[in-house]
Design an enzyme around this catalytic site. Sequence first.
Site, short mmCIF file in Angstrom:
data_model
loop_
_atom_site.label_atom_id
_atom_site.label_comp_id
_atom_site.label_asym_id
_atom_site.label_seq_id
_atom_site.Cartn_x
_atom_site.Cartn_y
_atom_site.Cartn_z
N THR A 1 0.79 -1.23 0.00
CA THR A 1 0.00 0.00 0.00
C THR A 1 0.82 1.28 0.00
O THR A 1 0.34 2.31 -0.42
CB THR A 1 -0.95 0.03 1.23
OG1 THR A 1 -0.17 -0.14 2.40
CG2 THR A 1 -2.00 -1.03 1.12
N ASP A 2 2.08 1.23 0.48
CA ASP A 2 2.86 2.47 0.62
C ASP A 2 2.90 3.29 -0.66
O ASP A 2 2.68 4.49 -0.65
CB ASP A 2 4.30 2.16 1.07
CG ASP A 2 4.39 1.98 2.57
OD1 ASP A 2 3.33 1.85 3.21
OD2 ASP A 2 5.53 1.98 3.09
N LYS B 1 -2.77 7.46 -0.32
CA LYS B 1 -2.78 6.84 1.01
C LYS B 1 -2.74 7.98 2.03
O LYS B 1 -1.78 8.74 2.06
CB LYS B 1 -1.57 5.92 1.19
CG LYS B 1 -1.62 5.10 2.48
CD LYS B 1 -0.45 4.12 2.60
CE LYS B 1 -0.63 3.22 3.81
NZ LYS B 1 0.48 2.25 3.97
#
Lengths: 431, 621
Positions: A176-177, A255
Amino acid sequence: MSYSDSLSKALDAAGACEGARIEAESGGRTYRGVLMPHHEFSSPDVLIIKIGSGYNVGVRMWPESKITVLDRPHEAHKKEDAVPVADGLPSISLIGTGGTIASYVDYRTGAVHPALSASDMVNAVPEIRDVANVSAKVLFSIFSENMNVEHWQKLAEAVAEEMNNGADAVIVPHGTDTMGYTAAALSFMLEGLTGPVVLVGAQRSSDRPSSDASSNLLAAARFCTAGHRAGVFVVMHDSLGDDSFAVHAGTRVRKMHTSRRDAFHSVNAPPVAHIDSSGTIEPHVPEKPAHGKVIVKNAMERNTVLLQYYPGMSPGLFDDIITRSKGIVISGSGLGHVNENMVPLIRKACDNGSVVVITSQCLSGSTNLNVYNTGRDMLSAGAISVGDMLPETAYVKLMWALANTRDVEEAKNLMKRPIRSDTGDRRTVDV
Amino acid sequence: MSEEMKCGIEIHQQLETGKLFCSCDSALCETGKGAYFRKLRPTTGETGEIDRAALVQFKRGMGFRYQRCDEASCLVELDEEPPHPVNESALETALTYACMLDADVIDEIQFMRKIVVDGSNTSGFQRTSLISTGGSVEVNGRKIGILSICLEEDAARKIETKGDEVTYRLDRLGIPLVEVATAPDMTTPEEVMEVALRLGTLLRATKKVKRGIGTIREDVNISIPGGARIEIKGVQELRMLPDFVRNEIGRQKMLLRIKDVLADRGTQEALFEPVDVTAVLKDCPSKVIKGALDDKGKVIAVRLRGFAGVMNGDDGTLRLGSEMAQYARTKGVKGIFHSDELPNYGIEQQHVDALREALRLPPDEAFVICAAAEKRANEALRTAVERANEALKGVPEETRDPQPDGTTRYSRPLPGAARMYPETDVPPEEITQERLERIRSNLPEFPEQTEARLTEKYGINRQQASQLVRQSHDELFSEISDAYGMAAVAATMLTNTYTELERDGSSPESVSDASVMELFSLLKQARFSKEAVPALLREMASGTGVEAAIKKLGLESVDSGEAAGIISKIVKEREEFVRSKGMDAAGPLMGPVMGALRGKLDGKQASDLLEAAIKKLISKE
């Protein structure tokens, strides 16, 4: 931290390796159990042993301590089930890249494995077979912080290949980073998509019963099979519950939280769709899929930088970087500003034939360099602003634009114009 | 009983140190906010296989809702943020306790994830660590072995179950628990309680534990020769431990008797052959059956050849039927009827005869029926028959739930080895020799030492001192005595009065230490007499403040002038009696005097005033 030299030698001498059943005698006590991998933060003189009750204990070993191997490690044999093919269901290709969604712990040794085989991932969500025929392969096995431009390029090729070989949709499990960057990169690199390409991640690893990996994956599959949509998307939790998911446009997503399940938000645009637990999908922007072959345009100008302006930013320190870059994206303050002492540097870069693109570190809202003097000076110096485009999307798009146009002016025009819903003119109260 | 049973206990004690892996208050909340929906998916194990039972539950759509609390939960409890480093004070307390029991502390503590998929942990696992192995505790001259001490997090609180959804509140999740497990060294029901008491008292000696109902829970493991290991989980009332142990021994003996009876008869395993007997019982007046049929359910029957008379027989001392019913209930039915208890419950002899006919059974053969939705009734009966067949072998290993009457009910099979893997988000904690030395040389005062100090310093007797320590009132007692003197009054109140009030169903423990201090401060100011203390405390236990309690009960002290007036009035009213008895009237008159002045005036003072009043009356002659 690894073992001390003396403990390493003692382990070697005893023939003890991870997974072996050993007996350790130290300080007048004896522990029996399976030798576990050494934790990074464990003391160099400590052995970690999984004892009969299932607990791990750290045993401090002294020069006079004894290690005896009781049993060799047992090989765990994994069963690989062949995935049956059902007639009449759409076909989805799964391309694994690594990340939390694909990391798990070996319960026997406790070692964390970075990748789950792609078929493991499908088998972990058996329900996915009710909605699609899924084939899977692993392309990379890396955490997304290690994802690079070359990885985007290879991934774009792999996605196009799957689609051109008949996949109705492609799902890319991803760390996800940097998933937002990869989503933006694929958005620009893939042309004429015949179906959805969905990146999906997890904020809790799949070895946990509470992992969001499987529910996100299932939601992604449901979105893929709902039909008649094309583009690059990100599917993640839309709330803290396992009953609401959002589909974000690949160029608009970011994010926004380090750890929550609903970390991903669409910025300056509503999510493309919502999916509830029953699988009901509410699309907001239906995009028509193209016909024919998917084309890959994955050339990227690597001399591109993304800088965040901050009070005290020294023009001297950045002179070299800015002069050497072909593309410079600056995440400015407020409407897109930098300190006036940076303006000569922007002029120098533009005169040099580089493209300077201004975005805002506010993320929400649009840049506008016409309102204040500094902004007007920046425009005069040659910078361009790109509306409400996310800084990361602008960085990826600039790399792509510089490598896929004939000259700087063409690249600048491309930057200012929305080509993958990457910027927009209207922002309503709700988003 | 002593050579017959083997018993070990596990105690879980909540710590008053704040939560184990975040900075939330470790307090319970009256209400919860929100209801975040989650599912817990069974994960693949080391062999790549998923636990089938867990998968079935997951597929059935079991879901959980979590309520948060403002002060007592954060993103960590919601499984939305990784755990913070371990609470140092909690770890220190666990280490201290391990040293108090002379246990071997692990050199480097490793936190583990113990898989729990019933929803009580948002993560699907409980974080737990082994702190020490070995050690012992001495009770009545006997040494009881300690197996382990663990430091772990408490689970979320179950609020309600509705259909396939269980709602939990997150306030309790993450409260540190010290878990201490003994070896199966106890041999009498009384010893079980003594050991539990001693381990609890030692825990409280750390001064870092929570107090009150629900803050300490005991699990008991019992077996008798020929029986099996039974775990009674979650006993909250210590004084009931001997009852649970005694009843469990009785139950296991009863099951062994049934085994012998069945063996003598040559009873074979019953087959599960369900027969739909709905038609036979369609006009039966039984409420249970009518209700089930109205809900479109069925009545299913199964033959149990060779089991007659053990399900409920020998004057009710053989009760396999109730064990079978407990198993059946875990499948979601209200119960079962077996032939040993029929005719009854609206099922009449004619129905029983018709059932035997439908099942082609002779008059003395056994059967069991269940009325519910067909699938559910079948599942319940299958379990009941399996339980009946277990009786051929003796006592099955089980986890049982304690009931308020001292008996237990079947809850589930004994869990297998826990599936545990490392909690990689929490770094291991090395325990240095220096740290252990420091802890060992600063151990808290042991209960005996506290008792000796209390007797010596405050002049109370040893029995009172011991009771104060056992009931954790020693600190409050010292505080009162140091501030206001009155050690004797404080000791009597904290021991006798508290016990009496509890016996009457009042809860003096709910009165805060601060309120008790206020009570004594006012007593010191002579706002009421010491005789008023029990009544005031009873009132305060129902939630009234000190001042309000004094007003409500009319216990405000009277000054001696006012008291003298009241007393001389009493004397005057009985003038004739007083004149005839003279000074001897004082004794009989104390009754009416105290009746009028109890709690408002010290007894000695009342007696002095009474004598003066009598003297005055007589001298007027």
